[in-house]
Design an enzyme around this catalytic site. Structure first.
Site, PDB file in Angstrom:
ATOM      1  N   HIS A   1      21.480  35.752  68.232  1.00 36.54           N
ATOM      2  CA  HIS A   1      22.450  36.509  69.018  1.00 36.54           C
ATOM      3  C   HIS A   1      23.003  35.696  70.192  1.00 36.54           C
ATOM      4  O   HIS A   1      22.243  35.186  71.035  1.00 36.54           O
ATOM      5  CB  HIS A   1      21.782  37.780  69.546  1.00 36.54           C
ATOM      6  CG  HIS A   1      22.735  38.782  70.087  1.00 36.54           C
ATOM      7  ND1 HIS A   1      23.704  39.381  69.314  1.00 36.54           N
ATOM      8  CD2 HIS A   1      22.874  39.300  71.334  1.00 36.54           C
ATOM      9  CE1 HIS A   1      24.392  40.227  70.053  1.00 36.54           C
ATOM     10  NE2 HIS A   1      23.928  40.191  71.286  1.00 36.54           N
TER      11      HIS A   1
ATOM     12  N   ASP B   1      20.892  36.876  63.496  1.00 38.56           N
ATOM     13  CA  ASP B   1      20.689  37.722  64.674  1.00 38.56           C
ATOM     14  C   ASP B   1      19.353  38.462  64.612  1.00 38.56           C
ATOM     15  O   ASP B   1      19.060  39.149  63.629  1.00 38.56           O
ATOM     16  CB  ASP B   1      21.828  38.737  64.782  1.00 38.56           C
ATOM     17  CG  ASP B   1      22.044  39.226  66.199  1.00 38.56           C
ATOM     18  OD1 ASP B   1      21.050  39.589  66.851  1.00 38.56           O
ATOM     19  OD2 ASP B   1      23.201  39.235  66.652  1.00 38.56           O
TER      20      ASP B   1
ATOM     21  N   SER C   1      28.380  40.779  73.109  1.00 44.94           N
ATOM     22  CA  SER C   1      27.406  41.825  72.809  1.00 44.94           C
ATOM     23  C   SER C   1      28.002  43.176  73.201  1.00 44.94           C
ATOM     24  O   SER C   1      29.111  43.491  72.785  1.00 44.94           O
ATOM     25  CB  SER C   1      26.085  41.524  73.514  1.00 44.94           C
ATOM     26  OG  SER C   1      25.025  42.260  72.921  1.00 44.94           O
ATOM     27  N   GLN C   2      27.320  43.991  74.019  1.00 38.55           N
ATOM     28  CA  GLN C   2      27.857  45.319  74.314  1.00 38.55           C
ATOM     29  C   GLN C   2      29.200  45.260  75.027  1.00 38.55           C
ATOM     30  O   GLN C   2      29.981  46.211  74.970  1.00 38.55           O
ATOM     31  CB  GLN C   2      26.855  46.149  75.115  1.00 38.55           C
ATOM     32  CG  GLN C   2      26.623  45.695  76.538  1.00 38.55           C
ATOM     33  CD  GLN C   2      25.528  46.500  77.251  1.00 38.55           C
ATOM     34  OE1 GLN C   2      24.625  47.042  76.603  1.00 38.55           O
ATOM     35  NE2 GLN C   2      25.598  46.587  78.560  1.00 38.55           N
TER      36      GLN C   2
ATOM     37  N   MET D   1      24.453  42.867  77.892  1.00 38.12           N
ATOM     38  CA  MET D   1      23.308  43.490  78.544  1.00 38.12           C
ATOM     39  C   MET D   1      22.449  42.468  79.279  1.00 38.12           C
ATOM     40  O   MET D   1      22.118  41.404  78.753  1.00 38.12           O
ATOM     41  CB  MET D   1      22.467  44.166  77.441  1.00 38.12           C
ATOM     42  CG  MET D   1      21.132  44.708  77.853  1.00 38.12           C
ATOM     43  SD  MET D   1      20.289  45.442  76.421  1.00 38.12           S
ATOM     44  CE  MET D   1      19.958  43.993  75.411  1.00 38.12           C
TER      45      MET D   1
END
Length: 293
Positions: free
Chosen positions: A276, A220, A102-103, A28
C-alpha cells in the site's frame, strides 16, 4: 539569436503559467506536509510540471490536528472544510487536478461529487478504497497502536451512531454480510456511492471529470479487499469472493455514471507492484505525471 532566446523564454513562461494546479489529500495517519510522503510527492510534481501550483490539504490548525483528524473528524465535515479551502483559493478558480492517497482518494471523490466549483478536471486516486473496506489489517507508520483500538471499536459496532460520527474508518466500513445496515447507517460512503437513492447532482458532477484514474497496489496488505481500489468489492452476502466494478450493481445500474464514463474512456485502471502506497519515483514520473501535464 537573442530575440529567439527571448521568444523561447516567453513561450516557456506562458507554458508554466498555464500548468493546471494540483490538489493533494493525504491518507490515514499522515499529514499535508510530511517531507517523506506528501512533501516528497509535491517535489516530484513540481520538478516534472514546471510552474505548477500544488495545494496539499491540511484539515486542522496544525500538523498534529491534521493527523488526528484523519482518524477522528467526521469525513463529511472534512470534505466540507476541503471544499471551503478550494473555493477560497483564487489560484484554483479556473480548475484543478486532484490526487488522493488512500482514504484521501475517496474524500476527493466526494469533493468532486459535492463541490463542482472550482471544477475538478482529473481525479487520480492512489490506493483509495472506493467501495470501502471490510478489514483493517494494519495502520501506517507509528499509528499501529491506534489500529488495535480501531479494530475493537469496529467489532463492537461500526454502524452505531457514536462510532459513525467520530471514527473516520467506520464511515467507509462496508460489511458485505450486513448490506442493509450499511446502506441505512453509513453516513459517508453509502451516501457518495448512491446506496440510498440517486442524487443526480452527484452523478452529473462526477461525470464532468475528464479522467478518473484509479491505482491499485497489487501486493496490498493494508486494504481489505484490495479490489476496492478499482471500485470492486466482495460479492454481497459473503466475504471471500470479490467482483470487479463492471459486475457490481453500482455499475450495472449506473448510479454514479461510471458505466457511461467507462464507455467514454474516462476511467483508467492502473496496477502497480508493491504494498500500500509503495511506488517508485520512476513509476510516478512515467505513469502519473502525464495526467497532470
Amino acid at each position: 539569436m537573442a530575440a529567439l532566446r527571448l521568444a523561447g523564454l516567453a513561450l516557456l513562461a506562458r507554458g508554466c503559467a498555464a500548468a493546471v494546479p494540483l490538489v493533494l489529500w493525504h491518507g490515514m495517519g499522515d499529514t499535508c506536509c510530511n517531507p517523506l510522503s506528501m512533501g516528497y510527492v509535491r517535489r516530484i510534481v513540481e520538478s516534472g510540471v514546471p510552474g505548477v501550483y500544488v495545494l496539499s490539504l491540511r484539515i486542522g490548525r496544525s500538523l498534529l490536528q491534521d493527523m488526528e483528524n484523519s482518524f477522528f473528524m467526521n469525513a463529511n465535515d472534512q470534505v466540507r472544510e476541503a471544499c471551503s479551502q478550494l473555493a477560497k483559493d483564487p489560484r484554483l478558480k479556473g480548475g484543478y487536478n486532484a490526487m488522493g492517497f488512500s482514504q484521501g482518494g475517496q474524500f476527493l471523490r466526494a469533493v468532486a461529487q459535492r463541490c463542482p466549483s472550482p471544477p475538478m478536471l482529473n481525479l487520480i486516486s492512489i490506493g483509495g478504497q472506493h467501495q470501502g473496506v471490510f478489514g483493517f489489517p494494519r495502520c501506517p507508520g507509528e499509528s499501529s497502536h491506534l489500529c488495535d483500538w480501531i479494530r475493537k471499536t469496529l467489532d463492537l459496532g461500526a454502524y452505531t451512531p457514536a462510532v459513525q460520527e467520530h471514527l473516520v474508518q467506520a464511515e467507509y466500513w462496508h460489511d458485505p454480510l450486513k448490506e442493509e445496515e450499511y446502506r441505512k447507517k453509513s453516513i459517508f460512503l453509502a451516501d457518495i456511492n448512491q446506496e440510498r437513492g440517486i442524487n443526480e447532482t452527484y452523478k452529473k458532477n462526477l461525470m464532468a471529470l475528464k479522467k478518473f484514474v484509479m491505482v491499485k497496489f497489487l501486493n496490498d496488505t493494508m486494504v481489505d479487499p484490495p479490489i476496492s481500489e478499482w471500485f470492486g468489492f466482495y460479492k454481497s452476502g459473503q466475504a471471500k469472493e470479490t467482483i470487479p466494478l463492471r459486475e457490481t450493481s453500482l455499475y450495472q445500474e449506473d448510479r454514479l455514471g461510471l458505466q457511461e464514463m467507462d464507455k467514454a474512456g474516462k476511467l483508467v485502471f492502473l496496477g502497480v507492484k508493491g504494498d500500500h502506497l509503495h511506488f517508485s519515483e520512476e513509476w510516478f514520473y512515467t505513469t502519473i505525471l502525464p495526467f497532470l501535464r
